[in-house]
Design a protein around this motif. Structure first.
Motif, mmCIF file in Angstrom:
data_model
loop_
_atom_site.group_PDB
_atom_site.id
_atom_site.type_symbol
_atom_site.label_atom_id
_atom_site.label_comp_id
_atom_site.label_asym_id
_atom_site.label_seq_id
_atom_site.Cartn_x
_atom_site.Cartn_y
_atom_site.Cartn_z
ATOM 1 N N SER A 108 0.846 -1.196 0.000
ATOM 2 C CA SER A 108 0.000 0.000 0.000
ATOM 3 C C SER A 108 0.884 1.250 0.000
ATOM 4 C CB SER A 108 -0.914 0.016 1.223
ATOM 5 O OG SER A 108 -0.161 0.237 2.398
ATOM 6 N N ALA A 109 0.322 2.329 -0.496
ATOM 7 C CA ALA A 109 1.055 3.594 -0.504
ATOM 8 C C ALA A 109 1.377 4.025 0.920
ATOM 9 C CB ALA A 109 0.240 4.668 -1.218
ATOM 10 N N ASP A 124 11.190 4.590 -7.033
ATOM 11 C CA ASP A 124 11.506 3.323 -7.692
ATOM 12 C C ASP A 124 10.514 2.221 -7.340
ATOM 13 O OD1 ASP A 124 13.718 4.350 -8.997
ATOM 14 O OD2 ASP A 124 15.173 3.551 -7.555
ATOM 15 N N LEU A 125 9.905 2.309 -6.162
ATOM 16 C CA LEU A 125 8.980 1.274 -5.714
ATOM 17 C C LEU A 125 7.518 1.558 -6.062
ATOM 18 C CD1 LEU A 125 10.574 0.424 -2.249
ATOM 19 C CD2 LEU A 125 10.763 -0.869 -4.388
ATOM 20 N N ILE A 126 7.232 2.699 -6.624
ATOM 21 C CA ILE A 126 5.840 3.054 -7.006
ATOM 22 C C ILE A 126 5.177 1.997 -7.898
ATOM 23 C CG2 ILE A 126 4.494 4.698 -8.419
ATOM 24 C CD1 ILE A 126 4.938 5.647 -5.561
ATOM 25 N N PRO A 127 5.904 1.369 -8.846
ATOM 26 C CA PRO A 127 5.229 0.368 -9.680
ATOM 27 C C PRO A 127 4.654 -0.832 -8.915
ATOM 28 C CG PRO A 127 7.263 1.042 -10.726
ATOM 29 C CD PRO A 127 7.249 1.649 -9.351
ATOM 30 N N ILE A 128 5.096 -1.059 -7.680
ATOM 31 C CA ILE A 128 4.581 -2.197 -6.915
ATOM 32 C C ILE A 128 3.549 -1.791 -5.864
ATOM 33 C CG2 ILE A 128 6.638 -3.598 -7.289
ATOM 34 C CD1 ILE A 128 7.443 -2.912 -4.355
ATOM 35 N N VAL A 129 3.122 -0.545 -5.919
ATOM 36 C CA VAL A 129 2.102 -0.046 -4.994
ATOM 37 C C VAL A 129 0.736 -0.359 -5.570
ATOM 38 C CG1 VAL A 129 1.101 2.039 -3.971
ATOM 39 C CG2 VAL A 129 3.577 1.763 -4.067
ATOM 40 N N GLU A 130 -0.170 -0.828 -4.701
ATOM 41 C CA GLU A 130 -1.511 -1.154 -5.156
ATOM 42 C C GLU A 130 -2.214 0.107 -5.634
ATOM 43 O OE1 GLU A 130 -3.387 -3.069 -1.868
ATOM 44 O OE2 GLU A 130 -3.227 -1.344 -0.564
ATOM 45 N N GLU A 131 -3.049 -0.100 -6.625
ATOM 46 C CA GLU A 131 -3.751 1.046 -7.240
ATOM 47 C C GLU A 131 -5.043 1.319 -6.540
ATOM 48 O OE1 GLU A 131 -4.016 -0.093 -11.339
ATOM 49 O OE2 GLU A 131 -1.883 0.090 -11.607
#
Length: 131
Positions: A108-109, A124-131
Motif C-alpha cells: 500500500s502507498a 523506484d517502488l511506485i510500480p509495486i504499490v496497489e492502485e
C-alpha cells in the motif's frame, strides 16, 4: 495482483528492493517480508533480461584482452566508443521497454511512505504499490 510493467521498471524495482533489504534496518519485518516475496517473484524477469543482455554483448562486443595481450576466452565487452554501440543500445532498449505481466502482492502507498525511505527509493517502488 497481476500487473503489466516495463522490463526496465522491474529491473529498477529489483535493484531498489535489494538495496532497501540489505541497507535499511529501519523497515519493519512485515514490510521486509513483502519486499523479499516480491524480490523472489521478479527474479525470473531479471534473469531473462541479464541473459538477453549478455547475448547482445556477445553479438556486438569486442573480445576482452588481458594484461599479456591475450584474448580472454568467452568474454566480450561493449562500450560507447565501439562501432556497434548504437545497435546494441537500440536492441537492449527495445527489450527493456517491452511489457511483462507479473503476479505479485502489492504494497500500500501508506505502507511504503511510512517506512521512512528516501524519495528516490519511494519513486523506484511506485510500480509495486496497489492502485
Amino acid at each position: 495482483m497481476n500487473k503489466t510493467l516495463k522490463v526496465y521498471q522491474i529491473i529498477n524495482v529489483n535493484a531498489r528492493i535489494k538495496n532497501v533489504i540489505e541497507g535499511d534496518s529501519a523497515i519493519n519485518a512485515a514490510f521486509k517480508f513483502k519486499l523479499l516475496r516480491l524480490y523472489s517473484e521478479i527474479q525470473g524477469v531479471v534473469k531473462d533480461f541479464e541473459m538477453t543482455k549478455d547475448s547482445l554483448v556477445n553479438k556486438y562486443g569486442k573480445d576482452v584482452v588481458d594484461e599479456k595481450g591475450e584474448i580472454v576466452p568467452n568474454q566480450k565487452r561493449i562500450s560507447p566508443e565501439d562501432d556497434n554501440w548504437k545497435d546494441f543500445i537500440k536492441e537492449i532498449n527495445a527489450v527493456s521497454d517491452s511489457d511483462v505481466d507479473v503476479n505479485f502482492t502489492p504494497i500500500s502507498a501508506e505502507e511504503l511512505f511510512s517506512m521512512g525511505l528516501d524519495t528516490d527509493a519511494c519513486a523506484d517502488l511506485i510500480p509495486i504499490v496497489e492502485e
